[in-house]
Design a protein around this motif. Sequence first.
Motif, mmCIF file in Angstrom:
data_model
loop_
_atom_site.group_PDB
_atom_site.id
_atom_site.type_symbol
_atom_site.label_atom_id
_atom_site.label_comp_id
_atom_site.label_asym_id
_atom_site.label_seq_id
_atom_site.Cartn_x
_atom_site.Cartn_y
_atom_site.Cartn_z
ATOM 1 N N GLN A 1 0.204 11.147 4.417
ATOM 2 C CA GLN A 1 -0.205 11.684 5.708
ATOM 3 C C GLN A 1 -0.139 13.187 5.666
ATOM 4 N N TYR B 1 0.837 -1.200 0.000
ATOM 5 C CA TYR B 1 0.000 0.000 0.000
ATOM 6 C C TYR B 1 0.872 1.250 0.000
ATOM 7 N N LEU C 1 -5.252 6.395 1.811
ATOM 8 C CA LEU C 1 -4.713 5.438 0.863
ATOM 9 C C LEU C 1 -4.670 6.006 -0.541
ATOM 10 N N GLY D 1 -3.844 16.514 10.486
ATOM 11 C CA GLY D 1 -5.251 16.471 10.837
ATOM 12 C C GLY D 1 -6.104 15.521 10.012
ATOM 13 N N MET D 2 -5.499 14.867 9.028
ATOM 14 C CA MET D 2 -6.283 14.008 8.143
ATOM 15 C C MET D 2 -5.896 12.542 8.259
ATOM 16 N N GLY D 3 -5.031 12.237 9.165
ATOM 17 C CA GLY D 3 -4.614 10.849 9.294
ATOM 18 C C GLY D 3 -3.859 10.403 8.061
ATOM 19 N N LEU D 4 -3.931 9.122 7.787
ATOM 20 C CA LEU D 4 -3.313 8.573 6.595
ATOM 21 C C LEU D 4 -4.404 8.205 5.605
ATOM 22 N N PHE E 1 3.855 7.076 3.206
ATOM 23 C CA PHE E 1 4.173 5.829 3.881
ATOM 24 C C PHE E 1 3.805 4.656 2.986
ATOM 25 N N TYR F 1 0.300 5.206 1.306
ATOM 26 C CA TYR F 1 -0.537 6.170 2.000
ATOM 27 C C TYR F 1 0.176 7.528 1.986
#
Lengths: 115, 114
Positions: free
Chosen positions: A37, A33, A45, A40-43, A90, A35
């Motif tokens: 980052q 995968y 995909l 404030g939005m996380g990770l 990531f 991702y």
Amino acid sequence: NAGVTQTPKFRVLKTGQSMTLLCAQDMNHEYMYWYRQDPGMGLRLIHYSVGEGTTAKGEVPDGYNVSRLKKQNFLLGLESAAPSQTSVYFCASSYAQSTYNYGYTFGSGTRLTVV
Amino acid sequence: AQKVTQAQTEISVVEKEDVTLDCVYETRDTTYYLFWYKQPPSGELVFLIRRNSFDEQNEISGRYSWNFQKSTSSFNFTITASQVVDSAVYFCALTRNAGNMLTFGGGTRLMVKP
């Protein structure tokens, strides 16, 4: 045990330039995968792959392409970088079988800045 | 569609205080997996725990504990007697099945002051 290795770790690009991020895993994981980052939005995909030669779009695929020519490698390409692609990227990998779903192994990240 | 909400964007506590990080999720699947990850200032993502949807037992690991409640779709994380080294961003995540993509919450930044 290297796990998941991402190269490069840092990169600065000018708008319009292209580049490829490399992800390599040595755990014989079927799934890989990419991702991104953002604060404030996380990770989120970007793309993923369930096996050699196969890829699929994730939540935010626009502006990116991927390839999985070998099981252990998953490449993320930016054809024409834009400032909105400034982010930390990531790579992760996992087994396909549920009994092994103990977690995803993540790389250490690539910090990309597009100016 | 799946969704994970971490309503607390930032929490600040003093060392030795207990702190709970909230995680609420949405999914239509009957089988799913929930995760917590820690991201220290160094930036890597560290796996903390996985919980299956059919296992509602709470989990304790040292100073860490997790409370999974399907009735409220929550998977909260408590740190007891917090320490400065606990300062990090914590992510809750959800996946439908093995090998599927993780859906992350926005993360909670925890700052533990001495």
